[in-house]
Design a protein around this motif. Structure first.
Motif, PDB file in Angstrom:
ATOM      1  N   ARG A  82       0.818  -1.218   0.000  1.00 14.89           N
ATOM      2  CA  ARG A  82       0.000   0.000   0.000  1.00 14.89           C
ATOM      3  C   ARG A  82       0.851   1.267   0.000  1.00 14.89           C
ATOM      4  O   ARG A  82       0.385   2.325   0.452  1.00 14.89           O
ATOM      5  CB  ARG A  82      -0.967   0.017   1.204  1.00 14.89           C
ATOM      6  CG  ARG A  82      -1.910  -1.154   1.268  1.00 14.89           C
ATOM      7  CD  ARG A  82      -2.897  -1.034   2.417  1.00 14.89           C
ATOM      8  NE  ARG A  82      -2.272  -0.949   3.720  1.00 14.89           N
ATOM      9  CZ  ARG A  82      -1.803  -2.002   4.405  1.00 14.89           C
ATOM     10  NH1 ARG A  82      -1.884  -3.222   3.889  1.00 14.89           N
ATOM     11  NH2 ARG A  82      -1.250  -1.849   5.590  1.00 14.89           N
ATOM     12  N   SER A  83       2.084   1.157  -0.472  1.00 15.29           N
ATOM     13  CA  SER A  83       2.999   2.299  -0.517  1.00 15.29           C
ATOM     14  C   SER A  83       3.218   2.905   0.863  1.00 15.29           C
ATOM     15  O   SER A  83       3.410   4.109   1.001  1.00 15.29           O
ATOM     16  CB  SER A  83       2.481   3.383  -1.479  1.00 15.29           C
ATOM     17  OG  SER A  83       3.483   4.353  -1.714  1.00 15.29           O
ATOM     18  N   ALA A 103       3.128  -1.277  -8.610  1.00 16.09           N
ATOM     19  CA  ALA A 103       2.353  -0.273  -7.882  1.00 16.09           C
ATOM     20  C   ALA A 103       3.179   0.988  -7.654  1.00 16.09           C
ATOM     21  O   ALA A 103       2.654   2.105  -7.713  1.00 16.09           O
ATOM     22  CB  ALA A 103       1.866  -0.841  -6.552  1.00 16.09           C
ATOM     23  N   ARG A 104       4.485   0.831  -7.409  1.00 12.43           N
ATOM     24  CA  ARG A 104       5.336   2.002  -7.235  1.00 12.43           C
ATOM     25  C   ARG A 104       5.453   2.765  -8.548  1.00 12.43           C
ATOM     26  O   ARG A 104       5.554   3.990  -8.564  1.00 12.43           O
ATOM     27  CB  ARG A 104       6.733   1.573  -6.753  1.00 12.43           C
ATOM     28  CG  ARG A 104       6.798   0.851  -5.422  1.00 12.43           C
ATOM     29  CD  ARG A 104       6.420   1.700  -4.235  1.00 12.43           C
ATOM     30  NE  ARG A 104       4.999   2.006  -4.180  1.00 12.43           N
ATOM     31  CZ  ARG A 104       4.055   1.127  -3.864  1.00 12.43           C
ATOM     32  NH1 ARG A 104       4.367  -0.118  -3.559  1.00 12.43           N
ATOM     33  NH2 ARG A 104       2.774   1.478  -3.852  1.00 12.43           N
ATOM     34  N   ARG A 106       3.075   2.988 -10.780  1.00 15.34           N
ATOM     35  CA  ARG A 106       1.824   3.740 -10.915  1.00 15.34           C
ATOM     36  C   ARG A 106       1.848   4.982 -10.035  1.00 15.34           C
ATOM     37  O   ARG A 106       1.385   6.054 -10.432  1.00 15.34           O
ATOM     38  CB  ARG A 106       0.627   2.862 -10.533  1.00 15.34           C
ATOM     39  CG  ARG A 106       0.313   1.749 -11.511  1.00 15.34           C
ATOM     40  CD  ARG A 106      -1.110   1.230 -11.293  1.00 15.34           C
ATOM     41  NE  ARG A 106      -1.351   0.811  -9.925  1.00 15.34           N
ATOM     42  CZ  ARG A 106      -1.102  -0.415  -9.466  1.00 15.34           C
ATOM     43  NH1 ARG A 106      -0.591  -1.333 -10.274  1.00 15.34           N
ATOM     44  NH2 ARG A 106      -1.372  -0.723  -8.208  1.00 15.34           N
ATOM     45  N   GLU A 107       2.391   4.847  -8.850  1.00 18.90           N
ATOM     46  CA  GLU A 107       2.496   5.986  -7.943  1.00 18.90           C
ATOM     47  C   GLU A 107       3.352   7.084  -8.566  1.00 18.90           C
ATOM     48  O   GLU A 107       3.017   8.267  -8.498  1.00 18.90           O
ATOM     49  CB  GLU A 107       3.106   5.534  -6.619  1.00 18.90           C
ATOM     50  CG  GLU A 107       3.288   6.639  -5.601  1.00 18.90           C
ATOM     51  CD  GLU A 107       4.020   6.163  -4.357  1.00 18.90           C
ATOM     52  OE1 GLU A 107       4.309   7.004  -3.491  1.00 18.90           O
ATOM     53  OE2 GLU A 107       4.302   4.948  -4.241  1.00 18.90           O
ATOM     54  N   VAL A 110       1.971   9.754 -11.171  1.00 12.15           N
ATOM     55  CA  VAL A 110       1.251  10.937 -10.702  1.00 12.15           C
ATOM     56  C   VAL A 110       2.154  12.165 -10.756  1.00 12.15           C
ATOM     57  O   VAL A 110       1.679  13.300 -10.901  1.00 12.15           O
ATOM     58  CB  VAL A 110       0.737  10.703  -9.262  1.00 12.15           C
ATOM     59  CG1 VAL A 110       0.077  11.957  -8.699  1.00 12.15           C
ATOM     60  CG2 VAL A 110      -0.236   9.528  -9.236  1.00 12.15           C
ATOM     61  N   CYS A 163      10.487   5.436  -5.349  1.00  9.91           N
ATOM     62  CA  CYS A 163       9.716   4.468  -6.136  1.00  9.91           C
ATOM     63  C   CYS A 163      10.612   3.535  -6.940  1.00  9.91           C
ATOM     64  O   CYS A 163      10.264   2.365  -7.167  1.00  9.91           O
ATOM     65  CB  CYS A 163       8.743   5.191  -7.063  1.00  9.91           C
ATOM     66  SG  CYS A 163       7.339   5.952  -6.219  1.00  9.91           S
TER      67      CYS A 163
END
Length: 372
Positions: A82-83, A103-104, A106-107, A110, A163
């Protein structure tokens, strides 16, 4: 002929199954490192919660044991699920972090506007060189990277490094009674080992079910911060058993995992803010009664929670000075005298281990205004 419907597990049955696996029905004698591995890490956004998580779960817990394992680098603080920062075994830090790399990524997307013209591969290489030369604070890392990309967003540069690299918080950060500012280096450098292959999604699902099951696909995705896990569950289906919850959602579980009688007693437990048992499912009604949804936090502020009969029943706060410690318990609903006495006794036991003061008081009162 239609296949028979899977058995229904009540919220209370799910509660007891989860508490059993989370070592919250009775304290366990397992060693700290083994417990951290079995729980697949401890949420550790703040430095003290992992200690309180383990006090609630382990028999004879001594905060010095967890602190010592961090000093010996057998446990580390690293951004994974969940970061968020988790305390993991060294082995999990090296394998779970690569598992959540997507997931990192995708973070990081942003922040793409703030990274215009930045070569992310070069940034990762430079950041690695910097933090392996010596542990760096985020401010130091940000300022050093800004010299190479002066037109970039400084915060985006630091986020990109976090990340792209498996950065751990080095000690004394996170040590009991000492701590310190956040300073970062790579997991490989801190642990003296090369990076490892990412953990298998299949194996991670099985570990998750062992610690949080029975659970749905969405539950697991919420816990891990991952997407598209349905195909993994389907691949594992022949090895799993299935149930339904009271709302009809399909739940998966390990065949031999414990599912205690829903009438099994559950003693009061004081959990710190961000305890994983409160965050390990998309549907949290197995721990949080619908009437108390959202009551374990206001905005970005999360509070310590008290479980009574296995479910969220109150919030708690510890105010500590050199002379005394005061635990304030804010009930979210009516509590019987017997439950209040049990909660008070558990608070006293907690303070005898988790506080250095000899004078303490347990109070029932209000410290959170929900604006009702």
């Amino acid at each position: 002929m239609a296949a028979p419907l899977a058995p229904v597990l009540s919220d209370r049955a799910l509660n007891r199954a989860t508490l059993e696996r989370q070592l919250l029905l009775r304290r366990s004698p397992v060693p700290v490192k083994e417990a951290v591995g079995a729980l697949v890490g401890l949420q550790a956004q703040n430095t003290r919660p992992p200690y309180f998580q383990l006090f609630a779960r382990l028999e004879g817990f001594d905060p010095a044991e967890l602190s010592g394992l961090m000093e010996s680098r057998e446990l580390v603080r690293i951004v994974t699920l969940r970061s968020t920062i988790h305390t993991h075994t060294a082995e999990d830090a090296l394998t779970l972090r690569p598992l959540v790399q997507q997931a990192r990524d995708r973070e990081l997307s942003v922040f793409r506007r703030g990274l215009t013209g930045v070569d992310l591969d070069r940034l990762a290489a430079l950041a690695r060189e910097l933090v392996e030369e010596r542990p760096r604070t985020m401010k130091e890392l940000r300022e050093a990277l800004l010299r190479s990309w002066p037109d970039a967003d400084p915060r985006a540069l630091a986020v990109a490094a976090r990340c792209r690299l498996p950065l751990v918080q080095v000690t004394p950060r996170g040590l009991w009674g000492r701590s310190g500012q956040v300073a970062l280096t790579t997991a490989e450098h801190w642990l003296g080992r090369p990076s490892e292959q990412a953990a298998s999604p299949d194996a991670t699902v099985l570990r998750y079910l062992g610690a949080f099951g029975p659970a749905s696909v969405k539950d697991m995705q919420s816990w891990a911060g991952l997407t598209r896990m349905r195909e993994v569950f389907e691949r594992l289906r022949p090895r799993l058993v299935t149930f339904r919850d009271e709302r009809g959602t399909e739940l998966f579980d390990l065949p031999d995992a414990p599912r205690p009688d829903p009438r099994t007693p559950a003693p009061p437990r004081f959990l710190p803010e961000f305890d994983n048992v409160l965050l390990g499912h998309a549907d949290r009604t197995r721990i949080i009664p619908p009437a108390f949804k959202g009551r374990n936090g206001v905005g970005n502020q999360s509070y310590g929670t008290v479980l009574a009969d296995g479910f969220l029943a109150a919030l708690w706060r510890l105010d500590e000075t050199a002379e005394d410690a005061i635990v304030t318990v804010q009930a979210l609903g009516p509590l019987t005298r017997a439950v209040r006495e049990e909660i008070t006794q558990e608070a006293v036991e907690m303070l005898t281990v988790m506080s250095t003061t000899t004078a303490y008081d347990i109070r029932f009162g209000t410290f959170v205004d929900f604006g009702d």
